[in-house]
Design a protein around this motif. Structure first.
Motif, PDB file in Angstrom:
ATOM      1  N   PHE A 133       0.902  -1.306  -0.045  1.00  0.00           N
ATOM      2  CA  PHE A 133       0.036  -0.006   0.155  1.00  0.00           C
ATOM      3  C   PHE A 133       0.653   1.258  -0.040  1.00  0.00           C
ATOM      4  CE2 PHE A 133      -2.235  -3.604   2.230  1.00  0.00           C
ATOM      5  CZ  PHE A 133      -3.511  -3.308   1.550  1.00  0.00           C
ATOM      6  N   LEU A 134       2.045   1.085  -0.380  1.00  0.00           N
ATOM      7  CA  LEU A 134       2.883   2.278  -0.175  1.00  0.00           C
ATOM      8  C   LEU A 134       2.520   3.438  -1.328  1.00  0.00           C
ATOM      9  CD1 LEU A 134       5.598   3.556   0.814  1.00  0.00           C
ATOM     10  CD2 LEU A 134       6.641   2.159  -1.065  1.00  0.00           C
ATOM     11  N   THR A 135       1.989   3.076  -2.452  1.00  0.00           N
ATOM     12  CA  THR A 135       1.826   3.856  -3.262  1.00  0.00           C
ATOM     13  C   THR A 135       0.541   4.768  -3.033  1.00  0.00           C
ATOM     14  OG1 THR A 135       2.572   2.729  -5.130  1.00  0.00           O
ATOM     15  CG2 THR A 135       1.082   4.578  -5.760  1.00  0.00           C
ATOM     16  N   ALA A 136      -0.459   4.106  -2.316  1.00  0.00           N
ATOM     17  CA  ALA A 136      -1.700   4.560  -1.792  1.00  0.00           C
ATOM     18  C   ALA A 136      -1.311   5.541  -0.738  1.00  0.00           C
ATOM     19  CB  ALA A 136      -2.559   3.440  -1.815  1.00  0.00           C
ATOM     20  N   TYR A 137      -0.458   5.108   0.164  1.00  0.00           N
ATOM     21  CA  TYR A 137      -0.213   5.673   1.484  1.00  0.00           C
ATOM     22  C   TYR A 137       0.717   7.387   1.231  1.00  0.00           C
ATOM     23  CZ  TYR A 137       2.370   6.914   5.655  1.00  0.00           C
ATOM     24  OH  TYR A 137       2.701   7.646   6.755  1.00  0.00           O
TER      25      TYR A 137
ATOM     26  N   VAL B  67       5.420  10.728  -6.992  1.00  0.00           N
ATOM     27  CA  VAL B  67       5.562   9.424  -6.497  1.00  0.00           C
ATOM     28  C   VAL B  67       6.537   8.462  -7.430  1.00  0.00           C
ATOM     29  CG1 VAL B  67       4.579   7.219  -5.576  1.00  0.00           C
ATOM     30  CG2 VAL B  67       3.738   9.418  -4.941  1.00  0.00           C
ATOM     31  N   VAL B  68       5.870   8.553  -8.807  1.00  0.00           N
ATOM     32  CA  VAL B  68       6.217   7.450  -9.909  1.00  0.00           C
ATOM     33  C   VAL B  68       7.352   7.886 -10.502  1.00  0.00           C
ATOM     34  CG1 VAL B  68       5.463   6.410 -12.058  1.00  0.00           C
ATOM     35  CG2 VAL B  68       3.865   6.609 -10.192  1.00  0.00           C
ATOM     36  N   ASN B  69       7.453   9.049 -10.782  1.00  0.00           N
ATOM     37  CA  ASN B  69       8.559   9.844 -11.513  1.00  0.00           C
ATOM     38  C   ASN B  69       9.799  10.500 -10.813  1.00  0.00           C
ATOM     39  OD1 ASN B  69       5.834  10.568 -13.605  1.00  0.00           O
ATOM     40  ND2 ASN B  69       7.269   9.280 -14.360  1.00  0.00           N
TER      41      ASN B  69
ATOM     42  N   GLY C  61       7.223  15.632   2.785  1.00  0.00           N
ATOM     43  CA  GLY C  61       7.885  16.445   1.700  1.00  0.00           C
ATOM     44  C   GLY C  61       8.559  15.383   0.841  1.00  0.00           C
ATOM     45  N   LEU C  62       8.762  15.784  -0.531  1.00  0.00           N
ATOM     46  CA  LEU C  62       9.272  15.106  -1.557  1.00  0.00           C
ATOM     47  C   LEU C  62      10.979  14.707  -1.136  1.00  0.00           C
ATOM     48  CD1 LEU C  62       9.214  14.046  -4.359  1.00  0.00           C
ATOM     49  CD2 LEU C  62       9.728  16.620  -5.191  1.00  0.00           C
ATOM     50  N   LEU C  63      11.677  15.774  -0.646  1.00  0.00           N
ATOM     51  CA  LEU C  63      13.080  15.246  -0.436  1.00  0.00           C
ATOM     52  C   LEU C  63      13.123  14.122   0.530  1.00  0.00           C
ATOM     53  CD1 LEU C  63      16.057  16.010  -0.828  1.00  0.00           C
ATOM     54  CD2 LEU C  63      15.804  17.487   0.677  1.00  0.00           C
ATOM     55  N   ALA C  64      12.169  14.299   1.465  1.00  0.00           N
ATOM     56  CA  ALA C  64      12.196  13.276   2.628  1.00  0.00           C
ATOM     57  C   ALA C  64      11.986  11.856   2.316  1.00  0.00           C
ATOM     58  CB  ALA C  64      11.281  13.642   3.660  1.00  0.00           C
ATOM     59  N   MET C  65      11.092  11.950   1.135  1.00  0.00           N
ATOM     60  CA  MET C  65      10.410  10.663   0.804  1.00  0.00           C
ATOM     61  C   MET C  65      11.574  10.067  -0.222  1.00  0.00           C
ATOM     62  SD  MET C  65       7.779   9.957   2.351  1.00  0.00           S
ATOM     63  CE  MET C  65       8.653  10.698   3.583  1.00  0.00           C
ATOM     64  N   GLN C  66      12.361  10.923  -0.930  1.00  0.00           N
ATOM     65  CA  GLN C  66      13.526  10.569  -1.613  1.00  0.00           C
ATOM     66  C   GLN C  66      14.578   9.874  -0.849  1.00  0.00           C
ATOM     67  OE1 GLN C  66      14.127  13.997  -3.824  1.00  0.00           O
ATOM     68  NE2 GLN C  66      13.314  13.341  -5.594  1.00  0.00           N
ATOM     69  N   LEU C  67      15.001  10.568   0.383  1.00  0.00           N
ATOM     70  CA  LEU C  67      15.690   9.905   1.335  1.00  0.00           C
ATOM     71  C   LEU C  67      15.250   8.655   1.948  1.00  0.00           C
ATOM     72  CD1 LEU C  67      16.809  13.033   3.699  1.00  0.00           C
ATOM     73  CD2 LEU C  67      18.214  11.761   2.042  1.00  0.00           C
TER      74      LEU C  67
ATOM     75  N   GLN D  35       1.807  -0.976  -8.424  1.00  0.00           N
ATOM     76  CA  GLN D  35       0.618  -0.278  -7.503  1.00  0.00           C
ATOM     77  C   GLN D  35       0.168   1.099  -8.348  1.00  0.00           C
ATOM     78  OE1 GLN D  35       1.742   0.256  -3.411  1.00  0.00           O
ATOM     79  NE2 GLN D  35       2.924  -1.349  -3.484  1.00  0.00           N
ATOM     80  N   PRO D  36       0.915   1.693  -8.721  1.00  0.00           N
ATOM     81  CA  PRO D  36       0.492   2.938  -9.552  1.00  0.00           C
ATOM     82  C   PRO D  36      -0.507   2.494 -10.667  1.00  0.00           C
ATOM     83  CG  PRO D  36       2.855   3.339  -9.351  1.00  0.00           C
ATOM     84  CD  PRO D  36       2.413   1.789  -8.777  1.00  0.00           C
ATOM     85  N   LEU D  37      -0.441   1.451 -11.357  1.00  0.00           N
ATOM     86  CA  LEU D  37      -0.934   0.738 -12.384  1.00  0.00           C
ATOM     87  C   LEU D  37      -2.493   0.471 -11.954  1.00  0.00           C
ATOM     88  CD1 LEU D  37      -1.582  -0.065 -15.510  1.00  0.00           C
ATOM     89  CD2 LEU D  37      -0.628  -2.355 -14.635  1.00  0.00           C
ATOM     90  N   TRP D  38      -2.485  -0.124 -10.731  1.00  0.00           N
ATOM     91  CA  TRP D  38      -3.571  -0.466 -10.341  1.00  0.00           C
ATOM     92  C   TRP D  38      -4.384   0.621  -9.689  1.00  0.00           C
ATOM     93  CZ3 TRP D  38      -1.007  -4.676  -6.994  1.00  0.00           C
ATOM     94  CH2 TRP D  38      -0.506  -5.807  -7.877  1.00  0.00           C
ATOM     95  N   GLU D  39      -3.840   1.879  -9.060  1.00  0.00           N
ATOM     96  CA  GLU D  39      -4.405   2.973  -8.721  1.00  0.00           C
ATOM     97  C   GLU D  39      -5.478   3.409  -9.982  1.00  0.00           C
ATOM     98  OE1 GLU D  39      -4.995   4.270  -5.651  1.00  0.00           O
ATOM     99  OE2 GLU D  39      -3.878   2.887  -4.733  1.00  0.00           O
ATOM    100  N   HIS D  40      -4.651   3.433 -11.118  1.00  0.00           N
ATOM    101  CA  HIS D  40      -5.603   3.945 -12.235  1.00  0.00           C
ATOM    102  C   HIS D  40      -6.576   3.038 -12.589  1.00  0.00           C
ATOM    103  CE1 HIS D  40      -3.283   7.463 -14.356  1.00  0.00           C
ATOM    104  NE2 HIS D  40      -2.284   6.922 -13.776  1.00  0.00           N
ATOM    105  N   ILE D  41      -6.451   1.720 -12.637  1.00  0.00           N
ATOM    106  CA  ILE D  41      -7.573   0.786 -13.097  1.00  0.00           C
ATOM    107  C   ILE D  41      -8.406   0.914 -11.550  1.00  0.00           C
ATOM    108  CG2 ILE D  41      -8.187  -1.601 -13.215  1.00  0.00           C
ATOM    109  CD1 ILE D  41      -5.263  -2.030 -14.128  1.00  0.00           C
ATOM    110  N   PHE D  42      -8.530   1.380 -10.585  1.00  0.00           N
ATOM    111  CA  PHE D  42      -9.468   1.840  -9.387  1.00  0.00           C
ATOM    112  C   PHE D  42     -10.237   3.011 -10.146  1.00  0.00           C
ATOM    113  CE2 PHE D  42      -6.805  -0.669  -6.196  1.00  0.00           C
ATOM    114  CZ  PHE D  42      -7.627  -1.665  -6.504  1.00  0.00           C
TER     115      PHE D  42
END
Length: 436
Positions: free
Chosen positions: A25-29, A42-44, A93-99, A286-293
């Motif tokens: 559930f990382l993408t959804a989180y 998240v994806v790019n 934030g974005l930088l924190a998630m990249q870390l 997971q991003p693919l499935w988010e699109h299909i939902f």
């Protein structure tokens, strides 16, 4: 007892490091209200950091694992997981998630210590059984974590942040386990026993012999012999430890020697190409499935089914490839070849991620990405299919070409029998001798 104690501890460690309820559930989180990040971020911009970190850290961690005798790197892996999930829980934030992705890449690169530690504390006859235990426990932990997360979200309707907390608690338990592991006194490259031979299971030796007989004469390499590249290892005869330059020279000599074997090269190439695509699929499914939902097309269960089939097929085939590669290697070259194959897979994955996913280049949408991944696997399938058909046709042609010559040779070598079948003569001779 010397085998039982570290095996149990490693199984406990492998279970708790793989028990990650939040992972499916990382993408959804990340895209939910807790982090409030966009799909493009998240994806790019976030997920590619894991691939790059894993690639650049793999070789240094590989050398550090052997030099430090495994146990410190196990502690590093567990510490990285704890930092990963603490930041995933509290940071914003974005930088924190990249870390977060960087520390997770550090943890993934450190897995080499988990799978190589056992070879330094048990005897070679226990390698196969202990390896099976460790791998089975990690797969069980991964499955248990995913099932736990699904049940908590679907049935108990637990908020996803609690999945992160549970995963953090599991990583914290794993952090305590390496403290009780015995410190190895030898390793594969830097700290070897003086005069020690390269041990390997007898069953693998027999399999290697069969593999070598099946190969063409110009591709046969006795990979399981301990006396190959002896000149590059003469410095270790009087000492149990070596410097970095000597280890790198030995690794290069073994690298050249191993990949001269065409069978091993073919299996390794398949391994690297398939693993590259496999990582891309599981990272961005997971991003693919988010699109299909979101699109509500009704194909989500079909996607789930093919995803399960894909992962099952990969696990089956990678097991076959692992066995085929390992069958002709001693444990020292086992670690080298598997490390090289993983590095090549990560290098290819990094190039694919940079071109297809990274926002600094194409930054394609997730549906377009999966069309490219499908074409990637189609090309690989075609290459290996045609290679297999070509090899089969060449072998049949060689057998047919050699057949007339073998018949003529057998007729020349056979004694004159006066038109009587030689098998009949043998039988008659045995009967007459027995009657007399």
């Amino acid at each position: 007892m010397s085998v039982f104690f570290p095996t149990v501890l490693l199984c406990v460690y492998g279970f708790f490091t793989s028990l990650r309820p939040c992972e499916p559930f990382l993408t959804a989180y990340l895209m939910g209200p807790d982090k409030n990040l966009t799909e493009t971020q998240v994806v790019n911009e976030i997920f590619p950091v894991w691939t790059y970190s894993y690639l650049f850290l793999l070789f240094p961690i590989f050398l550090a694992t052997d030099f430090l005798c495994y146990k410190p790197v196990l502690v590093l892996q567990a510490s990285s997981l704890v930092v990963t999930y603490v930041m995933l829980w509290r940071a914003q934030g974005l930088l924190a998630m990249q870390l977060v992705e960087f520390f997770f890449g550090l943890s993934t690169a450190s897995e080499v210590a988990y799978y190589s530690y056992i070879y330094s504390v048990v005897e070679p006859e226990h390698y196969q059984r202990v390896t099976a235990y460790c791998r089975s426990v990690t797969l069980f932990g991964s499955a248990a974590g995913s099932l736990t997360g699904q049940l908590l979200v679907s049935v108990a309707e637990v908020d996803m942040v609690y999945l992160v907390i549970i995963t953090l608690a599991s990583a914290s338990v794993a952090f305590l386990v390496p403290c009780f592991l015995p410190m190895p006194k030898r390793s594969l490259f830097f700290h070897r026993r003086a005069g020690a031979e390269e041990a390997r299971p007898r069953s693998s030796s027999r399999t290697a012999t069969r593999m070598e007989k099946a190969e063409d004469s110009d591709s046969r390499v006795p990979l399981n012999r301990p006396d190959i590249s002896r000149a590059s290892r003469s410095s270790e005869a009087g000492s149990g430890s070596r410097g970095l330059v000597a280890v790198l020279r030995m690794l290069f000599d073994d690298f050249v020697q191993c990949y001269r074997c065409r069978t091993l090269l073919a299996w390794s190439l398949w391994w690297a190409l398939a693993t590259c695509g496999y990582f891309q699929i599981i990272n961005y499914s997971q991003p693919l499935w988010e699109h299909i939902f979101v699109m509500n097309t009704g194909n989500i269960w079909l996607s789930y089914s093919f995803y399960v089939l894909f992962r099952t097929t990969y696990m089956l085939l990678i097991t076959v490839a692992t066995y085929q590669v390992a069958a002709s290697l001693n444990m020292q070259r086992y670690a080298l070849v598997f490390g090289v194959n993983s590095f090549v897979a990560l290098l290819l994955q990094s190039l694919l991620t940079l071109v297809v996913v990274d926002s600094s280049v194409l930054g394609l949408k997730v549906f377009t990405q999966f069309f490219i991944y499908g074409a990637y696997f189609a090309v690989i399938s075609a290459i290996f299919l045609f290679a297999g058909l070509y090899k089969l046709a060449s072998r049949r042609h060689s057998e047919q070409k050699a057949l007339p010559g073998s018949r003529a040779q057998s007729e020349t070598d056979s004694p004159p029998t006066g038109g009587t079948d030689s098998r009949t003569c043998v039988c008659e001779g045995s009967q007459s001798s027995s009657s007399s």
